[in-house]
Design a protein around this motif. Structure first.
Motif, PDB file in Angstrom:
ATOM      1  N   UNK A 151     -10.356   9.026  -9.095  1.00 16.84           N
ATOM      2  CA  UNK A 151     -10.164   7.700  -9.688  1.00 16.84           C
ATOM      3  C   UNK A 151      -8.811   7.085  -9.367  1.00 16.84           C
ATOM      4  N   UNK A 152      -8.216   7.479  -8.239  1.00 17.28           N
ATOM      5  CA  UNK A 152      -6.863   7.024  -7.967  1.00 17.28           C
ATOM      6  C   UNK A 152      -6.715   5.893  -6.983  1.00 17.28           C
ATOM      7  N   UNK A 153      -7.817   5.458  -6.336  1.00 16.64           N
ATOM      8  CA  UNK A 153      -7.696   4.461  -5.271  1.00 16.64           C
ATOM      9  C   UNK A 153      -8.834   3.457  -5.362  1.00 16.64           C
ATOM     10  N   UNK A 154      -8.541   2.249  -5.746  1.00 16.25           N
ATOM     11  CA  UNK A 154      -9.559   1.191  -5.818  1.00 16.25           C
ATOM     12  C   UNK A 154      -9.634   0.507  -4.451  1.00 16.25           C
ATOM     13  N   UNK A 155     -10.278   1.189  -3.501  1.00 15.98           N
ATOM     14  CA  UNK A 155     -10.283   0.700  -2.123  1.00 15.98           C
ATOM     15  C   UNK A 155     -11.445  -0.274  -1.881  1.00 15.98           C
ATOM     16  N   UNK A 156     -11.424  -1.358  -2.651  1.00 17.51           N
ATOM     17  CA  UNK A 156     -12.425  -2.411  -2.497  1.00 17.51           C
ATOM     18  C   UNK A 156     -11.811  -3.708  -2.024  1.00 17.51           C
TER      19      UNK A 156
ATOM     20  N   UNK B 231       2.659   0.590   3.047  1.00 15.35           N
ATOM     21  CA  UNK B 231       2.678  -0.053   4.354  1.00 15.35           C
ATOM     22  C   UNK B 231       2.194   0.965   5.385  1.00 15.35           C
ATOM     23  N   UNK B 232       2.087   0.538   6.622  1.00 14.47           N
ATOM     24  CA  UNK B 232       1.779   1.474   7.683  1.00 14.47           C
ATOM     25  C   UNK B 232       0.310   1.794   7.892  1.00 14.47           C
ATOM     26  N   UNK B 233       0.042   3.050   8.209  1.00 17.77           N
ATOM     27  CA  UNK B 233      -1.264   3.445   8.719  1.00 17.77           C
ATOM     28  C   UNK B 233      -2.389   3.369   7.700  1.00 17.77           C
ATOM     29  N   UNK B 234      -2.127   3.753   6.458  1.00 14.22           N
ATOM     30  CA  UNK B 234      -3.241   3.881   5.511  1.00 14.22           C
ATOM     31  C   UNK B 234      -4.022   2.582   5.304  1.00 14.22           C
ATOM     32  N   UNK B 235      -3.374   1.481   4.897  1.00 18.73           N
ATOM     33  CA  UNK B 235      -4.159   0.256   4.671  1.00 18.73           C
ATOM     34  C   UNK B 235      -4.860  -0.250   5.925  1.00 18.73           C
ATOM     35  N   UNK B 236      -4.173  -0.198   7.065  1.00 16.89           N
ATOM     36  CA  UNK B 236      -4.810  -0.735   8.271  1.00 16.89           C
ATOM     37  C   UNK B 236      -5.960   0.162   8.738  1.00 16.89           C
TER      38      UNK B 236
ATOM     39  N   UNK C 117     -11.186  -0.137   9.633  1.00 12.44           N
ATOM     40  CA  UNK C 117     -12.442   0.565   9.894  1.00 12.44           C
ATOM     41  C   UNK C 117     -13.638  -0.188   9.332  1.00 12.44           C
ATOM     42  N   UNK C 118     -13.362  -1.107   8.403  1.00 10.53           N
ATOM     43  CA  UNK C 118     -14.434  -1.946   7.838  1.00 10.53           C
ATOM     44  C   UNK C 118     -14.560  -3.271   8.580  1.00 10.53           C
ATOM     45  N   UNK C 119     -13.741  -3.443   9.634  1.00  8.49           N
ATOM     46  CA  UNK C 119     -13.776  -4.677  10.411  1.00  8.49           C
ATOM     47  C   UNK C 119     -13.214  -5.866   9.690  1.00  8.49           C
TER      48      UNK C 119
END
Length: 458
Positions: free
Chosen positions: A128-133, A206-211, A216-218
């Protein structure tokens, strides 16, 4: 004009309309004057009961670079009363704890933890640590995911002497949401652990994670320039919201407004030196301050800039090379930063590492010694006590053994910078929560009761 029934009704109607308009204006004014960053979920934390205690005869590291041989630490009613040498008078009625041959430090503090939001057991149902929406989710609050029964909390206390920790959202988003600072005490609710008076922080990355996640979702961002574009637009929108009348509430912009007003701190996941400098430029452009860069494996390259901007580097001792932006990390990072006068914090980002922050700090110290940068033991202890408290906005309350501060105290059975040493006793607000010599003073998560490995401290 004659005062006919109709005209009287019209007059009354106009008066009511004016009154309602005035009420609306007053409501908007009050809403604008209010601080939307203030928490509606107040801390219900109450210290466990303690006794007046005197720790005598131990080597005392105060967390601020001080060391006292054969020292004395007095605490009562949840507060440190005095710290001094063997000649410090002990008032009547104090329990005397012999620390001869042992060491005393402030309670250990982890500035970067995901306990409770990524608890044990590590299964999807508890992730439950990442709301990646969305690339920006400043509207979410970590405390609404924290599971107080996570066995990691008691292990951090028993094995690592951790009395305070900041729980952050993950780093999949550019703006991940609010953190929460907790006292590491048994509680049925997260509000019962919530550190009284601690400011919120905003987790950014910043950096690699968000991009990687959104590329990857286009969708945007899929590059570093996309990262900064999305961030800058979010701050521009937040400024417009802050200057508006708040007629329509926006949870995410409430948080960003709190940052812009200086009420909410910024904890920024960032690895590369060049990106940290760009983030500092963006912060100046948008009018906010970065409190600490987390992970910051290349911070040693810009220690002078971090010092000049009063930004701490919250780092691992020696994690590096596991992805491209971590490639140029070195184990001498902390020592070189300290030599440049920058604020160093050793963090965990890991449910096992949090149990050994003292050992991580010792490894970082040893790496410095190997290249001729000798940082004293007393200063290194501050890397996992006072400096962490400072970067979490609670340095005036805890993190060091000073009169008037919370009596968060650890008695170690040996030098805390030795791999062989363990916490022997841990006090939180003057309450003895763990005693290695008393099985009844060994907190165990309710979730673990009756299960194999209950309270395992390995």
């Amino acid at each position: 004009m004659r005062n006919t029934p109709w005209s009287r009704r019209a007059i009354c109607g106009a008066a009511i309309a004016l009154a309602l308009t005035a009420q609306t204006v007053d409501a908007k004014k009050k809403d604008k004057e209010a601080k939307p960053s203030e928490a509606p979920y107040a801390s219900t934390y109450k210290p466990y009961p303690g006794r007046p205690t005197a720790l005598v005869g131990a080597t005392v590291y105060d967390g601020r670079g001080g060391r006292i041989e054969g020292g004395t630490v007095l605490f009562e009613n949840g507060k440190v009363v005095a710290v001094g040498g063997a000649d410090l008078a002990i008032p009547a009625g104090y329990d005397r704890v012999d620390g001869t041959g042992k060491f005393v430090t402030p309670g250990v503090i982890d500035i970067h933890s995901h306990l409770g939001v990524y608890p044990s057991p590590g299964v999807d149902a508890l992730s439950d640590g990442n709301e990646m929406t969305s690339p920006t989710t400043p509207d979410v609050w970590a405390e609404h995911s924290v599971w107080p029964q996570d066995p990691g909390f008691s292990r951090a206390l028993i094995n690592g002497g951790v009395t305070t920790l900041q729980i952050l959202p993950g780093s999949g988003n550019l703006i991940g949401g609010r953190s929460v600072t907790l006292k590491n005490v048994p509680s049925r609710t997260v509000q019962g652990m919530k550190y009284p008076g601690a400011p919120y922080s905003l987790k950014m990355a910043c950096g690699e994670n968000p991009k990687r996640v959104y590329g990857s979702k286009g969708q945007k961002p899929m590059t570093r320039m996309g990262n900064f574009s999305v961030d800058r637009q979010a701050w521009i929108d937040a400024r417009q919201y802050m200057d508006g009348d708040h007629a329509e509430r926006d949870l995410g912009k409430d948080t960003l407004e709190g940052v812009l007003k200086g009420e909410i701190l910024v904890q920024n996941h960032c690895y590369r030196a060049d990106e940290m400098v760009q983030v500092l430029d963006m912060a100046k452009e948008m009018g906010y301050k970065v409190t600490a860069f987390h992970h910051a494996v290349e911070a040693y390259k810009i220690g002078d800039l971090l010092k000049a901007n009063d930004v701490c580097a919250a780092i691992w001792a020696d994690w590096y090379g596991f992805k491209m932006e971590a490639y140029d990390g070195i184990p001498e990072n902390a020592a070189l930063l300290s030599k440049q006068g920058a604020c160093v914090v050793i963090h965990s980002d890991d449910e096992n590492g949090i149990q050994r922050l003292n050992q991580a700090a010792a490894r970082a110290q040893a790496a410095g010694k190997r290249i001729g940068v000798d940082i004293s033991d007393a200063q290194v202890v501050g890397w996992f006590t006072y400096n962490a408290a400072k970067a979490m906005g609670i340095g005036d309350k805890t993190g060091s053994l000073e009169a008037g501060k919370m009596a968060d105290v650890v008695l170690w059975n040996g030098n805390p910078l030795s791999v062989y040493s363990r916490p022997e006793k841990v006090w939180s607000d003057g309450a003895l929560l763990y005693d290695a010599d008393d099985p009844k003073r060994k907190p165990v998560s309710d979730f673990e009761l009756g299960q194999p490995g209950e309270g395992d401290v390995k």
